[in-house]
Design a protein around this motif. Structure first.
Motif, PDB file in Angstrom:
ATOM      1  N   VAL A  60       0.853  -1.183   0.000  1.00 27.03           N
ATOM      2  CA  VAL A  60       0.000   0.000   0.000  1.00 27.03           C
ATOM      3  C   VAL A  60       0.889   1.234   0.000  1.00 27.03           C
ATOM      4  N   ASN A  61       0.604   2.177  -0.912  1.00 23.10           N
ATOM      5  CA  ASN A  61       1.272   3.473  -0.913  1.00 23.10           C
ATOM      6  C   ASN A  61       0.326   4.486  -0.286  1.00 23.10           C
ATOM      7  N   ILE A  62       0.777   5.144   0.771  1.00 28.67           N
ATOM      8  CA  ILE A  62      -0.048   6.129   1.457  1.00 28.67           C
ATOM      9  C   ILE A  62       0.569   7.499   1.230  1.00 28.67           C
ATOM     10  N   LYS A  63      -0.206   8.395   0.626  1.00 28.67           N
ATOM     11  CA  LYS A  63       0.279   9.740   0.357  1.00 28.67           C
ATOM     12  C   LYS A  63       0.321  10.544   1.647  1.00 28.67           C
ATOM     13  N   GLY A  64       1.300  11.433   1.734  1.00 26.54           N
ATOM     14  CA  GLY A  64       1.425  12.288   2.905  1.00 26.54           C
ATOM     15  C   GLY A  64       0.323  13.328   2.967  1.00 26.54           C
ATOM     16  N   LYS A  65      -0.086  13.682   4.173  1.00 25.89           N
ATOM     17  CA  LYS A  65      -1.137  14.673   4.363  1.00 25.89           C
ATOM     18  C   LYS A  65      -0.618  16.078   4.098  1.00 25.89           C
ATOM     19  N   SER A  66      -1.493  16.924   3.598  1.00 27.51           N
ATOM     20  CA  SER A  66      -1.168  18.342   3.484  1.00 27.51           C
ATOM     21  C   SER A  66      -1.468  18.992   4.829  1.00 27.51           C
ATOM     22  N   LYS A  67      -0.544  19.777   5.327  1.00 25.12           N
ATOM     23  CA  LYS A  67      -0.694  20.441   6.617  1.00 25.12           C
ATOM     24  C   LYS A  67      -0.390  21.921   6.464  1.00 25.12           C
ATOM     25  N   ARG A  68      -0.933  22.703   7.367  1.00 20.45           N
ATOM     26  CA  ARG A  68      -0.646  24.139   7.394  1.00 20.45           C
ATOM     27  C   ARG A  68      -0.034  24.482   8.734  1.00 20.45           C
ATOM     28  N   PHE A  69       0.970  25.314   8.708  1.00 20.73           N
ATOM     29  CA  PHE A  69       1.605  25.831   9.904  1.00 20.73           C
ATOM     30  C   PHE A  69       1.486  27.349   9.832  1.00 20.73           C
TER      31      PHE A  69
END
Length: 98
Positions: A60-69
């Motif tokens: 399974v390839n899991i894409k990284g989440k988009s985050k805001r700082f």
């Protein structure tokens, strides 16, 4: 596949509630693997490192989440996981060293 490559394929086990249930019910163990690992490499790496017989491998390839700082947008790294099903009679015990 040389032995050095096989020793670098597995990055570590994934210990979570979902992976624990999969291990108890289906004899499946979950590992983080390098992004360019193929199924035959993962199978041979698990058999080499844990001295077990592998029945099949799912990846399974899991894409990284988009985050805001604040105003800065960032992204977490993606992860490649391998669900490894062991043959009947084989088992891996991660808690043996404790």
């Amino acid at each position: 596949m040389n032995k050095e490559r096989l020793m670098q394929v597995l990055l570590g086990p994934v210990i979570s509630e979902k992976s624990t249930i999969a291990a108890d019910v289906n004899r499946q163990f979950v590992f983080k693997v390098v992004p360019d690992a193929k199924k035959p490499e993962i199978k041979k790496a698990v058999e080499l490192m844990f001295d077990v017989t592998v029945d099949n491998v799912r990846v399974v390839n899991i894409k990284g989440k988009s985050k805001r700082f604040g105003q800065i947008k960032g992204r977490r790294n993606g992860v490649r996981k391998a669900y490894v099903r062991l043959a009947e009679g084989s088992d891996i015990d991660f808690g043996a060293g404790a």
